[in-house]
Design an enzyme around this catalytic site. Structure first.
Site, PDB file in Angstrom:
ATOM      1  N   SER A  71      -3.788   5.606  12.198  1.00 53.28           N
ATOM      2  CA  SER A  71      -2.652   4.690  12.327  1.00 53.28           C
ATOM      3  C   SER A  71      -2.888   3.665  13.430  1.00 53.28           C
ATOM      4  O   SER A  71      -3.613   3.899  14.392  1.00 53.28           O
ATOM      5  CB  SER A  71      -1.370   5.462  12.630  1.00 53.28           C
ATOM      6  OG  SER A  71      -1.137   6.438  11.640  1.00 53.28           O
TER       7      SER A  71
HETATM    8  N1  SAH Z   1      -1.690  10.079  11.887  1.00 58.03           N
HETATM    9  C1  SAH Z   1      -2.940   9.944  11.204  1.00 58.03           C
HETATM   10  C2  SAH Z   1      -2.735   9.104   9.970  1.00 58.03           C
HETATM   11  C3  SAH Z   1      -3.605   9.498   8.854  1.00 58.03           C
HETATM   12  S1  SAH Z   1      -3.263   8.657   7.331  1.00 58.03           S
HETATM   13  C4  SAH Z   1      -3.948   9.287  12.135  1.00 58.03           C
HETATM   14  O1  SAH Z   1      -3.531   8.557  13.035  1.00 58.03           O
HETATM   15  O2  SAH Z   1      -5.150   9.483  11.957  1.00 58.03           O
HETATM   16  C5  SAH Z   1      -2.187   9.785   6.511  1.00 58.03           C
HETATM   17  C6  SAH Z   1      -2.691  11.195   6.324  1.00 58.03           C
HETATM   18  O3  SAH Z   1      -1.739  11.885   5.528  1.00 58.03           O
HETATM   19  C7  SAH Z   1      -4.029  11.319   5.604  1.00 58.03           C
HETATM   20  O4  SAH Z   1      -4.898  12.081   6.369  1.00 58.03           O
HETATM   21  C8  SAH Z   1      -3.672  12.015   4.307  1.00 58.03           C
HETATM   22  O5  SAH Z   1      -4.686  12.867   3.818  1.00 58.03           O
HETATM   23  C9  SAH Z   1      -2.433  12.794   4.706  1.00 58.03           C
HETATM   24  N2  SAH Z   1      -1.582  13.174   3.590  1.00 58.03           N
HETATM   25  C10 SAH Z   1      -1.245  12.463   2.501  1.00 58.03           C
HETATM   26  N3  SAH Z   1      -0.442  13.165   1.686  1.00 58.03           N
HETATM   27  C11 SAH Z   1      -0.271  14.379   2.283  1.00 58.03           C
HETATM   28  C12 SAH Z   1       0.454  15.557   1.939  1.00 58.03           C
HETATM   29  N4  SAH Z   1       1.170  15.655   0.818  1.00 58.03           N
HETATM   30  N5  SAH Z   1       0.402  16.602   2.772  1.00 58.03           N
HETATM   31  C13 SAH Z   1      -0.310  16.546   3.930  1.00 58.03           C
HETATM   32  N6  SAH Z   1      -1.010  15.466   4.311  1.00 58.03           N
HETATM   33  C14 SAH Z   1      -0.998  14.390   3.498  1.00 58.03           C
END
Ligand code: SAH
Length: 222
Positions: A71
């Site tokens: 993010s």
């Molecule tokens: N806060 C993280 C953002 C990652 S992007 C950072 O700063 O790195 C969003 C994340 O949500 C991804 O890793 C994706 O795999 C996860 N995600 C998407 N759908 C999901 C679900 N149903 N359950 C758990 N994680 C999920």
């Protein structure tokens, strides 16, 4: 990268870029000193591939593999502020561990973080990073964020870092009284950041910024 550079966060240039990032977040209206201080001291370059490390202190999302992104620092700060706006939190549930960067920020601001990720490879790397930073108040789960983490509920705060098509009922159910849920809702280009608070009776719902996140998908994935 030699060890000296690693320890100091890719040299002095990076120290200046980090300060610039904090100044920029402040100028954009983020004012929670605790949140900004934690962002200042957390080495974001350790959460991206080495090839992208030189861009780690830009205020932008960056790829972390598996079609996912770390993010944008502004969003991390904004969501952390919203979560903490009513006072300190002891139990926070995070959906979407990804790189573990938002997790690492939260771990330094609240007592315990429970974090759920559906992609095992991302979760493993996030775990390693948090161990390296000696952040030990985080518990990881490989699973489907739509279901939350019912066994350990309720939570004082829940943060979702992927955009949901609608607010997952399970997350509402797992909010403690007075608890706060920060979640992007919508699809494609039309997403809105919501703050939902569990009141004595029912929930209050606040529609905040227009945002852009990767989608909250269904089910865990190996
Ligand atoms: N806060 C993280 C953002 C990652 S992007 C950072 O700063 O790195 C969003 C994340 O949500 C991804 O890793 C994706 O795999 C996860 N995600 C998407 N759908 C999901 C679900 N149903 N359950 C758990 N994680 C999920």
């Amino acid at each position: 990268m030699n060890r000296e550079h690693d320890r100091h966060g890719i040299g002095m240039t990076s120290q200046r870029t980090r300060e610039r990032l904090i100044q920029r977040l402040y100028d954009e209206g983020l004012s929670n000193a605790g949140v900004l201080e934690v962002i200042r001291r957390t080495p974001r370059h350790l959460f991206v591939d080495e090839a992208l490390a030189h861009r780690a202190y830009e205020d932008t999302a960056l790829p972390i593999g598996h079609n996912q992104t770390i993010s944008q620092p502004y969003m991390v700060a904004r969501m952390s502020e919203l979560l903490l706006a009513a006072g300190p939190l002891d139990k926070v549930l995070e959906i979407g561990t990804g790189s573990g960067y938002q997790t690492a920020i939260l771990a330094q601001l609240v007592e315990r973080v429970f974090t759920v990720e559906r992609i095992q490879g991302l979760q493993e790397r996030a775990k390693e990073r948090l161990v390296k930073l000696s952040l030990r108040n985080v518990v990881f789960r490989w699973g489907d964020g739509w279901e939350g983490w019912p066994a350990l509920a309720p939570y004082n705060g829940i943060i979702v870092t992927a955009a949901a098509s609608e607010v997952p009922q399970a997350l509402l159910d797992q909010l403690a009284p007075g608890g706060r849920l920060v979640i992007p809702v919508g699809s494609g280009d039309v997403q809105q950041l919501l703050l939902i608070i569990r009141e004595e009776q029912g929930f209050s719902r606040h529609v905040l910024d227009a945002v852009r996140f990767v989608p909250l998908l269904n089910g865990p994935l190996a």
